[in-house]
Design a protein around this motif. Structure first.
Motif, short mmCIF file in Angstrom:
data_model
loop_
_atom_site.label_atom_id
_atom_site.label_comp_id
_atom_site.label_asym_id
_atom_site.label_seq_id
_atom_site.Cartn_x
_atom_site.Cartn_y
_atom_site.Cartn_z
N PRO A 159 0.63 -0.89 -0.19
CA PRO A 159 0.07 0.23 -0.15
C PRO A 159 0.71 1.29 0.29
O PRO A 159 0.91 1.87 -0.45
CB PRO A 159 -0.56 -0.03 1.17
CG PRO A 159 -0.65 -1.48 1.46
CD PRO A 159 0.31 -2.45 0.89
N THR A 160 1.31 1.04 0.61
CA THR A 160 2.90 2.76 0.78
C THR A 160 3.73 2.47 -0.03
O THR A 160 3.97 3.79 -0.59
CB THR A 160 2.91 2.54 2.04
OG1 THR A 160 4.18 1.48 2.88
CG2 THR A 160 2.96 2.70 3.30
N THR A 161 4.11 1.15 -0.68
CA THR A 161 5.01 1.52 -1.58
C THR A 161 3.89 1.59 -2.65
O THR A 161 4.71 2.42 -3.70
CB THR A 161 5.80 0.10 -2.20
OG1 THR A 161 6.43 0.30 -1.56
CG2 THR A 161 6.52 -0.09 -3.59
N ALA A 162 3.14 1.33 -3.24
CA ALA A 162 2.16 1.97 -4.86
C ALA A 162 1.82 3.53 -4.78
O ALA A 162 1.91 3.81 -4.95
CB ALA A 162 1.06 1.27 -4.81
N GLU B 78 12.49 11.65 -3.41
CA GLU B 78 12.13 10.02 -2.53
C GLU B 78 11.05 11.02 -1.06
O GLU B 78 10.46 10.61 -1.29
CB GLU B 78 13.32 9.37 -2.09
CG GLU B 78 13.77 9.15 -3.58
CD GLU B 78 12.40 7.83 -4.54
OE1 GLU B 78 11.72 7.23 -3.63
OE2 GLU B 78 12.32 7.66 -5.43
N ASN B 79 11.81 12.04 -0.50
CA ASN B 79 11.21 12.18 0.68
C ASN B 79 9.62 12.79 0.17
O ASN B 79 8.88 12.52 1.21
CB ASN B 79 12.17 12.94 1.60
CG ASN B 79 13.22 14.43 0.69
OD1 ASN B 79 12.19 15.04 -0.31
ND2 ASN B 79 13.77 14.66 0.66
N GLU B 80 9.78 13.37 -0.49
CA GLU B 80 7.53 14.27 -0.79
C GLU B 80 7.62 13.07 -1.36
O GLU B 80 6.57 13.07 -1.16
CB GLU B 80 8.19 15.00 -1.56
CG GLU B 80 8.96 16.06 -1.24
CD GLU B 80 9.41 17.08 -2.45
OE1 GLU B 80 9.86 18.45 -1.62
OE2 GLU B 80 9.03 17.05 -3.49
N ALA B 81 7.62 11.85 -1.69
CA ALA B 81 7.20 10.80 -2.60
C ALA B 81 6.22 10.19 -0.89
O ALA B 81 5.86 9.83 -1.14
CB ALA B 81 7.31 9.97 -3.05
N ASN B 82 7.08 9.67 0.05
CA ASN B 82 7.30 9.06 1.46
C ASN B 82 5.78 9.53 1.94
O ASN B 82 5.36 9.36 2.72
CB ASN B 82 8.61 8.83 1.77
CG ASN B 82 9.31 7.76 0.93
OD1 ASN B 82 8.31 6.63 0.90
ND2 ASN B 82 10.77 8.14 1.31
N PHE B 83 6.47 11.19 1.38
CA PHE B 83 5.50 11.82 2.70
C PHE B 83 3.51 11.83 2.06
O PHE B 83 2.82 11.44 3.08
CB PHE B 83 5.31 12.99 2.74
CG PHE B 83 4.77 14.31 3.15
CD1 PHE B 83 4.02 14.01 4.41
CD2 PHE B 83 3.55 14.96 2.35
CE1 PHE B 83 3.02 14.89 5.21
CE2 PHE B 83 2.74 16.04 3.20
CZ PHE B 83 2.63 15.36 4.76
N ILE B 84 3.60 11.95 1.23
CA ILE B 84 2.23 11.47 -0.18
C ILE B 84 1.64 9.93 -0.07
O ILE B 84 0.88 10.08 0.71
CB ILE B 84 2.62 11.88 -1.63
CG1 ILE B 84 3.26 13.17 -1.36
CG2 ILE B 84 1.66 11.55 -2.45
CD1 ILE B 84 3.48 13.83 -3.07
#
Length: 357
Positions: A227-230, A243-249
């Motif tokens: 779920p978090t990876t997708a 990467e950090n911004e995509a992780n927060f999203i």
């Protein structure tokens, strides 16, 4: 004519690098004219046209490029690298085309405004705020875990297949798009990577193919992480390259998801970031807070760690070094360490949410 074209393309490579260097100093320009004007159109066309294929076209493209590279090397060896001027120009011309496509189709997003500015979230916080958020995330994670598990020691098993997980990922973006229009998503192009097994040994959960705009997920990983990876890869697909911004999203989308399994994945994902940062600042307190977590949550954490330990190989550090260098080159000066920026976004996002009530 062909030689002149090849020479021009080769000469364009350093000019492109200079252009990137100049544009990187104007993130507001990139934000307005590329990330919010040109890129959404490019991305939408690529997602709609290539997303209909049930398999990853981008993975096939990468395989084809690798075959061409091997063939090129074999030819050079057979020729004993004679006539270097000719093949060097051809090589630089090829790199110039790939570099231009990379930036035009997606890469300029690395130089847009930082996410905290576009979402109007602060990026500074105190240790006290971090502690408050960590305690809150533990409480929420324990609560969701109790709703899903028979007892507090059982790890959560995701009851969905890959297709269902991908469909629910799209639903998550639909849920948050009202509050965050920047995350409105259409034209699905979320796929299982054909190279999931190699990705596992390289240490990667997934990636966005910048040449085809397909979001690729390593579906060999523990289902709890999908779920978090997708959601992370769709964040990339929407133009949030860092990467950090995509992780927060990914945290934002999964924590606000209507499905409890996605919320569990999201809250425990965010919690792990906060625990890591708190451990760095106050080891004793972090261990004290970890003791208040349901053992089943820790079991899910261990499950993920055991997967990566089982897929360790001598070359993984090399892949991580290469990727770390890639991040630094593409406007993420701290490389892999820049992921700690996620904590700042989380702290201030939750503070803003609480202030609304």
């Amino acid at each position: 004519m062909k030689r002149k074209t090849t020479l021009v393309l080769a000469l364009l490579l350093p000019l492109q690098i200079i252009l990137i260097k100049i544009l990187s100093a104007y993130p507001l320009f990139i934000e307005k004219w590329y990330s919010n004007f040109l890129y959404p159109e490019i991305s939408s066309i690529m997602r709609i046209s290539l997303g209909i294929a049930p398999f990853s076209l981008g993975d096939l493209l990468y395989g084809f490029l690798v075959i061409l590279l091997i063939r090129w090397i074999v030819i050079r060896i057979k020729e004993r690298f004679r006539n270097p001027r000719k093949w060097l120009i051809e090589a630089f011309a090829s790199l110039s085309i790939i570099y231009a496509c990379f930036n035009l189709f997606w890469g300029y997003n690395y130089y847009r405004l930082p996410l905290h500015r576009s979402l109007e979230i602060e990026n500074e916080y105190t240790t006290e705020k971090l502690i408050t958020l960590t305690k809150s995330l533990i409480a929420r994670s324990n609560q969701i875990h109790a709703e899903l598990a028979e007892n507090d020691s059982v790890k959560i098993e995701i009851p969905y297949n890959t297709r269902q997980l991908f469909d629910k990922t799209i639903e998550g973006y639909e849920s948050v798009s009202t509050e965050f229009p920047e995350l409105a998503y259409s034209g699905e192009s979320l796929k299982s990577s054909l190279y999931s097994m190699p990705l596992s040994y390289m240490g990667f959960n997934g990636y966005l193919n910048p040449l085809t705009n397909e979001a690729q997920v390593n579906t060999y990983i523990v289902p709890y992480k999908i779920p978090t990876t997708a959601s992370h890869e769709l964040g990339h697909q929407l133009g949030f390259a860092k990467e950090n911004e995509a992780n927060f999203i990914a945290c934002l989308v999964t924590m606000n998801h209507p499905d409890p399994y996605f919320r569990y994945s999201g809250f425990t994902f965010a919690l792990r970031y906060c625990l890591h940062e708190l451990y760095r600042r106050d080891k004793a307190l972090s261990e004290e807070l970890i003791a208040t977590m349901n053992p089943g949550i820790l079991a899910n954490y261990r499950e993920v760690e055991e997967f990566w330990v089982a897929h360790k190989n001598p070359f993984e550090p090399m892949f991580q070094i290469i990727y770390n260098r890639y991040l630094i080159v593409n406007n993420q000066s701290e490389g892999l360490r820049s992921y700690s920026y996620v904590v700042a976004l989380l702290v201030n996002y939750f503070e803003d949410v609480e202030n609304e009530f």
